[in-house]
Every structure is written in structure tokens, then in C-alpha cells.
Motif scaffolding. Structure first.
Motif, PDB file in Angstrom:
ATOM      1  N   PRO A  92       0.814  -1.227   0.000  1.00  0.00           N
ATOM      2  CA  PRO A  92       0.000   0.000   0.000  1.00  0.00           C
ATOM      3  C   PRO A  92       0.842   1.270   0.000  1.00  0.00           C
ATOM      4  O   PRO A  92       0.375   2.328  -0.391  1.00  0.00           O
ATOM      5  N   GLU A  93       2.107   1.163   0.428  1.00  0.00           N
ATOM      6  CA  GLU A  93       2.984   2.336   0.437  1.00  0.00           C
ATOM      7  C   GLU A  93       3.279   2.846  -0.969  1.00  0.00           C
ATOM      8  O   GLU A  93       3.741   3.979  -1.136  1.00  0.00           O
ATOM      9  N   LEU A  94       3.035   2.016  -1.984  1.00  0.00           N
ATOM     10  CA  LEU A  94       3.285   2.445  -3.355  1.00  0.00           C
ATOM     11  C   LEU A  94       2.286   3.496  -3.824  1.00  0.00           C
ATOM     12  O   LEU A  94       2.534   4.195  -4.808  1.00  0.00           O
ATOM     13  N   PHE A  95       1.146   3.593  -3.141  1.00  0.00           N
ATOM     14  CA  PHE A  95       0.112   4.542  -3.531  1.00  0.00           C
ATOM     15  C   PHE A  95       0.193   5.764  -2.625  1.00  0.00           C
ATOM     16  O   PHE A  95       0.308   5.629  -1.403  1.00  0.00           O
ATOM     17  N   THR A  96       0.124   6.942  -3.239  1.00  0.00           N
ATOM     18  CA  THR A  96       0.247   8.185  -2.466  1.00  0.00           C
ATOM     19  C   THR A  96      -1.058   8.599  -1.804  1.00  0.00           C
ATOM     20  O   THR A  96      -1.047   9.434  -0.903  1.00  0.00           O
TER      21      THR A  96
END
Length: 347
Positions: free
Chosen positions: A234-238
């Protein structure tokens, strides 16, 4: 061999095409390898960065090459395609991957572990069994209708229909024998599906984040498992909106000259995950529209007054996706909204 700084690798069943460049961005490696030659070649090659198209078996090769000290980056096919200069062949695809990887804004697919691939296999097997069960149920209904036998809507009505056919003297003997074969196949599918569901629920109960996501109205254990298994880090999405866009729950953007023009829902991303969230949102709306729902917020009630139910279901699925992303990022539990009065829900 001159020092290679990165390699684009086009994979297939038997033949692998490599394209490598040096620090001056000059091609220094154009090589075609058989599957049996791959391991030997990369074991001897100094550690470098390798780009592979995210497709079948790509995660396996990424894990294998990482063991040899290489850094592997997986690129979605639609992101590497614009870098194919002309024509379509293995060499052009490998060169395009090598070029796409060098872009500073390029997005990459996280490499899945073997355990993650096993859980995805569990989900895929369940989806296949559900499709087979639905297909068989429709076939049984169609054949039964030829003899004047019908059943009410719902998958739960299939077994009573088969029981009626088995004792109906008006049905020819040959037809009853064939229906008995269908009944046995239907029973086996139910048993296999129950076994898969049991394994899926065991996985769900063992995962703390999945249990938290299941608290979101319209998600449930199956939706929570899908969110955990199919979502990359989920960290890949801002933002939650970017997460919903990755899922295909946002409209297409046709804006130009400062004028915003939004089109239809993109339906990009994983179809099964998106469909599950939309179906869950639709079920939630059914409760709200009949006055049985405890999750009717003012936003949802106002949207139902202005928009068709199917459009509202997609908007609600979009909101559920954003809530799920926030919960995965923060580790918080779902905070249920204060329920509205019953008369407001009925309205």
C-alpha cells in the motif's frame, strides 16, 4: 564484456531475449538464450539491474535472479509498450523494457513471494470452482425447462430441483440418468468449494489486517482476503484515490485546455477484486434502500436521490477502496459511522 548497467529481458516458454546497455547507454548485449542456458549465464554475470515484463512466471524468475545478486524490476506490459520503437519481436520488446526501466517516473510491480503466489492460487481456484458451479447450475435449469420443470431464482434452488427430477415419472429414464450425473458433479463441486472456503477462512483468521478489513461494510472475509492477496504494498500509492484508480473504480480523464472532462469508469486493474467490491457495495445498497441498513450515511442517501443505483454502487465501491487503503496504511480499525434514524434510512 563491457560493464553492463541494466538489462531488459523478454521472457517466453523456451527462448529468452536479452538487451543490455553500458554506462554510456550504448547497447553491449544482444543475446538469445534457451531456458536451460539462463541460470548458467546469470550466475556468472556481475550483479546488475534486470527489467522483466510482469507476466506469467515473471515473479519466479525475479526471485531466482535475485538469489544471484541481481536487482529485478517488474514492469506492467502497458507501461513498456510505448517504448517499442517499431514492429513487434523479442529483440524490440527486450530493448523497450531496458529503456522503460531507465525512466525516473516509471512504476514497478513488487515481486511476490512464493507464499503470496500460493495464496493467489487459492483465490484463483475458488474463482474457477464458482464459475464451474454457476455454469453447471445454468445447464441444469436449461435442461429441466425442456421437461416443464422450473425453479425459483438462487443457487440454493438447484438441489431441490434435482430432487424433484429424480422422482418425477414424467421425465424419461435416460434424462433422469443424465440428471443424476449432473447431480453428482454438482455435489462434488460443492464439496471442493467448501474445502477451498475453509482454507480461505483459515488464512483470513490468521491475518490481522484481513480481519480488520472485513469490518468494513460491504467487504466481508472474501473481499478482505482479496484486498490483502492482490494488492501490492500500500505504500506504493500516495493516496486512497490513486489506490481506487489502480483498481479501475475512477472515471477516465479527458481534460484539456483547463477544462475537466470525466468519462466512463476505467475498469482497469484486477477484475476479480473490482467486481467483488462492487458486488459488496450493491448488497449494502440493497439493505439501505429497504430500510434495513445501519450504514446509511447522509452522503449515501443524497447520492441515491440523484443517481441510478448501479452508479451509486460503483461510487460506494470507490469509497470502500479508499477506506481499505487508509486502514492498511495506518493499522487502524474501522470506525463505524453513527447510524441514522430508521425513518431516514427508509426515505
Amino acid at each position: 564484456m563491457e560493464q553492463i548497467i541494466r538489462i531488459g529481458m523478454d521472457t517466453s516458454k523456451h527462448v529468452f531475449q536479452l538487451h543490455g546497455v553500458n554506462a554510456a547507454e550504448q547497447p553491449v548485449l544482444r543475446k538469445k538464450l534457451r531456458r536451460s542456458e539462463m541460470i548458467t549465464f546469470f550466475e556468472k554475470l556481475p550483479a546488475t539491474i534486470i527489467a522483466i515484463e510482469a507476466c506469467g512466471s515473471s515473479h519466479h524468475w525475479a526471485r531466482l535472479l535475485a538469489k544471484f545478486g541481481h536487482e529485478v524490476k517488474l514492469i506492467a506490459p502497458q507501461l513498456s509498450k510505448p517504448y517499442v520503437k517499431r514492429g513487434k519481436n523479442d529483440a524490440a520488446d527486450a530493448e523497450a523494457l531496458c529503456e522503460a526501466m531507465s525512466r525516473p517516473t516509471m512504476r514497478f510491480v513488487p515481486v511476490k513471494s512464493a507464499e503470496q503466489q500460493a495464496s493467489l492460487m487459492l483465490i484463483g481456484m475458488r474463482e474457477r470452482l464458482v464459475r464451474s458451479k454457476t455454469k453447471l447450475a445454468n445447464a441444469i435449469r436449461g435442461y429441466a425447462a425442456e421437461f416443464g420443470l422450473t425453479a425459483a431464482k438462487g443457487i440454493c434452488k438447484i438441489q431441490p430441483l434435482l430432487d424433484r427430477i429424480a422422482i418425477d415419472p414424467a421425465v424419461p429414464t435416460l434424462a433422469r440418468e443424465l440428471f443424476a450425473s449432473h447431480a453428482e458433479e454438482y455435489r462434488q463441486l460443492n464439496e471442493q468449494l467448501a474445502a477451498i472456503d475453509e482454507k480461505l477462512m483459515k488464512w483470513h483468521r490468521a491475518d490481522e489486517c484481513s480481519r480488520r478489513l472485513a469490518q468494513i461494510p460491504g467487504v466481508g472475509p472474501i473481499g478482505a482476503c482479496l484486498l490483502m492477496m492482490k494488492t501490492p504494498a500500500p505504500e506504493l500509492f500516495t493516496s486512497g484515490r490513486q489506490f481506487a484508480a489502480w483498481m479501475g473504480l475512477t472515471p477516465k480523464d479527458h481534460s484539456t485546455a483547463g477544462k475537466s472532462r470525466l468519462g466512463i469508469i476505467t475498469r482497469a486493474g484486477d477484475e476479480m477484486l473490482r467486481t467483488t467490491l462492487v458486488v459488496g457495495a450493491t448488497a449494502l445498497l440493497q439493505h439501505v434502500r429497504t430500510g434495513r441498513g445501519k450504514n446509511a450515511t447522509p452522503w449515501l442517501l443524497e447520492l441515491l436521490k440523484r443517481k441510478p443505483p448501479k452508479l451509486v454502487a460503483v461510487a460506494l465501491a470507490n469509497k470502500i477502496a479508499r477506506i481499505a487503503w487508509k486502514m492498511m496504511m495506518s493499522g487502524e480499525a474501522y470506525q463505524r459511522n453513527v447510524a441514522l434514524p430508521a425513518q431516514a434510512c427508509a426515505a
